[in-house]
Design an enzyme around this catalytic site. Structure first.
Site, PDB file in Angstrom:
ATOM      1  N   ASP A 148      37.980  19.505   4.892  1.00 25.93           N
ATOM      2  CA  ASP A 148      37.824  18.690   6.090  1.00 25.93           C
ATOM      3  C   ASP A 148      38.731  19.229   7.199  1.00 25.93           C
ATOM      4  OD1 ASP A 148      37.517  16.208   7.784  1.00 25.93           O
ATOM      5  OD2 ASP A 148      36.553  15.470   5.979  1.00 25.93           O
ATOM      6  N   HIS A 220      39.755  12.818  11.033  1.00 24.61           N
ATOM      7  CA  HIS A 220      38.634  12.758  10.095  1.00 24.61           C
ATOM      8  C   HIS A 220      39.079  13.076   8.666  1.00 24.61           C
ATOM      9  CE1 HIS A 220      34.737  13.945   8.273  1.00 24.61           C
ATOM     10  NE2 HIS A 220      34.180  13.172   9.182  1.00 24.61           N
ATOM     11  N   SER A 532      30.228  10.519   6.295  1.00 29.68           N
ATOM     12  CA  SER A 532      31.549  11.089   5.998  1.00 29.68           C
ATOM     13  C   SER A 532      32.442  10.077   5.297  1.00 29.68           C
ATOM     14  CB  SER A 532      32.243  11.538   7.294  1.00 29.68           C
ATOM     15  OG  SER A 532      31.770  12.770   7.734  1.00 29.68           O
TER      16      SER A 532
END
Length: 746
Positions: A148, A220, A532
């Site tokens: 990520d 994220h 996600s």
């Protein structure tokens, strides 16, 4: 060692016969050569040298080859990434030792109470004796890796308080050579960064110091990693909403971050060359699970970095969980469709953050927001804006389309779509609006998402509150990508759905919660939505299953998750889409995940490396290429044709039905002895039967096969659309469920 030397010399002599091709404009390519015969870093320099020697005849000199290659994959995955002319790449692709050559394409990233909703704890935080959390010791010492944007190591979600020594099998590192402030511990046991593929597409190729660190400047990666394996953090909330204890699916797991994604270039954050490098390192480091919340338009498996990386990971016993994508509700948009991956769609849970918009005529509409604000305005001010926002671009509140003279002091109505939800709020604020109402279109239906807006994003007559127990839930998220599978429609994708809407988890403190330049706020936790976010929910549950059943294969774990899933909501009605229409397996795969059921599935549909290789045989790969995938010269494609419909998958997909056919499946008993009886739900217009329809298992580990027979008559317009059914094996305690999707051949 012999195989390694054989590769070195055979490729060297074969390529000496080629003439060099002089490159002009170059692009970043990945050259995939299969698997290594070794699994040791001690051979890295020899492998790297072999890659230089392989490329040298194509470019004309050893120096040019060294300059062109920016990654040599030297651990488990064999290949390299290089800057090549298109003509050179085409010539390399013809080499008999080469499996595939493909552009290093860009890919997009797909983001407390959810664990209560999934049954792991009760409403007041109590964990029952029957919870998989209790039985699996909260995922103790399982190692979860995350590909990520990196990790924010200072987050409380990655505290190592109460954890013992790092598991001895761990071989990874904490790559902080360029960022001495970055630290790992007994919780966050490893972190690396891979940026050469990204640098190859950045104009000038020069990256600043923040790119040479596993530190997460985006949020994220911290969010997804803490969702999968974050520890218990009390008092977590977003601006006071959703207050409670944050935790991941495997709170006592160890975690590792692999930074492969960076600020967008040409709309993409993550590039194939870096993705493969991340997979190669993670396999070597010793992770048990990999969570991968990124993807792109589906492509052939061995032109797909995630499919390649996950293939090698699964063949090394690592479970790979991937996001399905955020391109719904359009059909055939699901990404990460390789059968060895667990592909996860996104759905809601029974928690909302409601506000109410009240118009001048006293009409009251429920909306969601994480902006706590109370204000009053003239009843006509909203109506005036509806009159002015008539054109497409203005209605979408796109940059540069709004007139400050008409907007200032008004509450702006913006239609959802094209640009990000919080970006619409930014545009409204820039031109002087005092608030915004975000309206759905037909495609997003009744789906409402809580965002950390930068201005009042609704007219509220009472402050926002956290509401638990909303019904119906789950609902499929409108953004969740749908099947059918474009690459191999015989494999149903997605596999499963999990919570992915308004998920609260750890975040970076390098940016505000909207990731917009104008947002100066900082939060320790943020509410984010996307597949996600659903992907690491499943990764965390996989961590629990590995702790509880360390000898289960990746395929057995996937089967346990799929065959115990539910297709009903908390009203015991069929799961719906955001548009209030009935969802189907192309939305949710096998259904909504049920962790406590997955730990005791009764039977599993297991798969081995041989099954994966036979799957590739069915796709047309020959014996030479097949042997390259695993460096196993003993595997030969079966002499009889293989049909993809007989691949031992936990679901059944028949994309071209001619009126009569059968598929074969094999189940393994991993529970107590028992007698299972088959029950079917027929797809419309098709009769389904099972032979035999009774399976008796006398011991654990026993394996039995059966056939599923389909018969039907094509009448009228039947066949234009897929029809859906199901197969269930029951023994009085377990229900082993498989969805069926079928379409008549045209």
């Amino acid at each position: 060692m012999k195989l390694l030397l054989h590769f070195f010399f055979s490729t060297l002599f074969a390529t000496l016969l080629l003439k060099p091709i002089h490159a002009f404009k170059t692009s970043s390519y990945v050259v995939y050569l299969g698997a290594h015969s070794h699994h040791s870093t001690s051979y890295s320099s020899l492998v790297e040298q072999a890659h230089f020697e392989f490329l040298e005849p194509f470019l004309g000199s050893h120096e040019q080859a060294r300059d062109a290659i920016f990654y040599s994959y030297t651990r488990h995955i064999n290949g390299f990434a290089a800057n090549l002319d298109d003509q050179v790449a085409a010539e390399i692709a013809k080499h008999p030792k080469v499996i595939s050559v493909f552009l290093s394409r860009g890919r997009k990233l797909h983001t407390t109470h959810s664990w209560t909703f999934l049954g792991l704890e009760e409403e007041k935080g109590l964990v029952s004796s029957g919870s998989i959390w209790k039985k699996a010791r909260f995922g103790e010492d399982t190692i979860i890796g995350n590909l990520d944007t990196g990790v924010w190591p200072e987050s409380k979600s990655f505290s190592d308080q109460g954890l013992g020594p790092i598991p001895s099998k761990w071989k990874g590192i904490c790559q902080n050579d360029r960022d001495p402030q970055f630290h790992c511990n007994r919780k966050l046991i490893g972190a690396r960064y891979f940026n050469k593929g990204y640098a190859s597409v950045v104009p000038g190729g020069n990256l600043g110091p923040t790119f040479f660190s596993p530190r997460d400047p985006d949020g994220h990666g911290s969010h997804t990693l803490s969702t999968a394996g974050g520890t218990f953090v009390s008092g977590a909330s977003v601006f006071g909403f959703g207050n409670g204890t944050a935790k991941g699916g495997s709170p006592r797991a160890r975690v590792a971050a692999y930074r492969i994604c960076y600020p967008p270039v040409n709309g993409s954050e993550c590039f194939d060359a870096d993705i493969i490098a991340g997979f190669d390192a993670a396999i070597s480091d010793g992770v048990d699970v990999l969570s991968v919340s990124l993807g792109s338009e589906p492509t052939a498996f061995f032109n797909d970095s995630v499919a390649i990386g996950s293939f090698h990971a699964v063949n090394n016993g690592i479970v790979v969980v991937c996001s399905a994508g955020n391109s719904g509700p359009v059909e055939s948009t699901v990404s990460n469709v390789a059968p060895w991956e667990i592909t996860v769609g996104a759905s809601t849970m029974d928690r909302e953050f409601p506000n109410y918009v009240v118009l001048g005529n006293q009409m009251r509409y429920k909306v969601l927001s994480l902006f706590l604000f109370l204000f009053w305005f003239h009843p006509l001010s909203l109506v005036v804006m509806l009159l002015f926002v008539g054109l497409c671009c203005r209605l979408l509140c796109k940059p540069g389309t709004l007139d400050p003279k008409k907007v200032k002091g008004k509450i702006l109505v913006c239609l959802r779509g094209i640009t990000a939800r919080v970006d619409k709020g930014e545009q409204a604020a820039v031109v002087g609006a005092v608030g915004m109402v975000l309206a759905n279109d037909l495609s997003t239906g009744n789906e409402v998402v809580a965002d950390a807006h930068v201005l009042p994003a609704s007219h509220v007559n009472t402050p926002s509150k956290t509401q638990i127990g909303t019904k119906p839930a789950p609902l499929m998220a409108a953004f969740s990508s749908k099947g059918p599978n474009k690459i191999t429609p015989d494999i149903l994708k997605p596999d499963i759905t999990a919570p992915g809407v308004s998920i609260i988890a750890a975040y970076t403190e390098a940016q505000g919660p909207t990731n917009a330049a104008f947002d100066t706020r900082r939060v320790q936790f943020n509410s984010v939505s996307g597949t996600s976010m659903s992907c690491p929910h499943v990764a965390g549950i996989v961590g629990l299953l590995i702790t509880l059943h360390p000898h289960w294969s990746p395929a057995a774990i996937k089967s346990a998750i799929m065959t115990t899933a539910s297709t009903r909501d908390n009203k015991l009605e069929p799961i719906l889409n955001a548009s209030n229409t009935m969802a189907n397996p192309f939305n949710y795969g096998a259904g909504h995940i049920r962790p406590n059921k997955a730990m005791d599935p009764g039977l599993v549909y297991d798969l081995t490396i041989k099954d994966h290789l036979n799957f590739l045989c069915a796709l047309g790969y020959n014996d030479t290429l097949i042997s390259s995938f695993t460096q196993d010269d003993t595997h030969k494609c079966p002499s009889q044709p293989i049909t993809l419909s007989n691949y031992n998958y936990p679901s059944i997909a028949i994309p071209s039905f001619n009126g009569s056919m059968s598929v074969t499946r094999t189940v393994t008993n991993i529970g107590s002895p028992g007698i299972y009886r088959a029950r079917v739900k027929n797809p419309s217009g098709v009769s389904v039967s099972v032979e035999p329809d009774v399976l008796e298992f006398k011991k654990a580990g026993e394996v039995k096969s059966f056939r599923v027979l389909f018969n039907g008559s094509k009448v009228g317009n039947r066949g234009k659309e897929y029809v859906f059914g199901g197969l269930v094996w029951e023994d009085g305690k377990h229900k082993v469920k498989s969805p069926i999707v079928l379409k008549w051949s045209s």
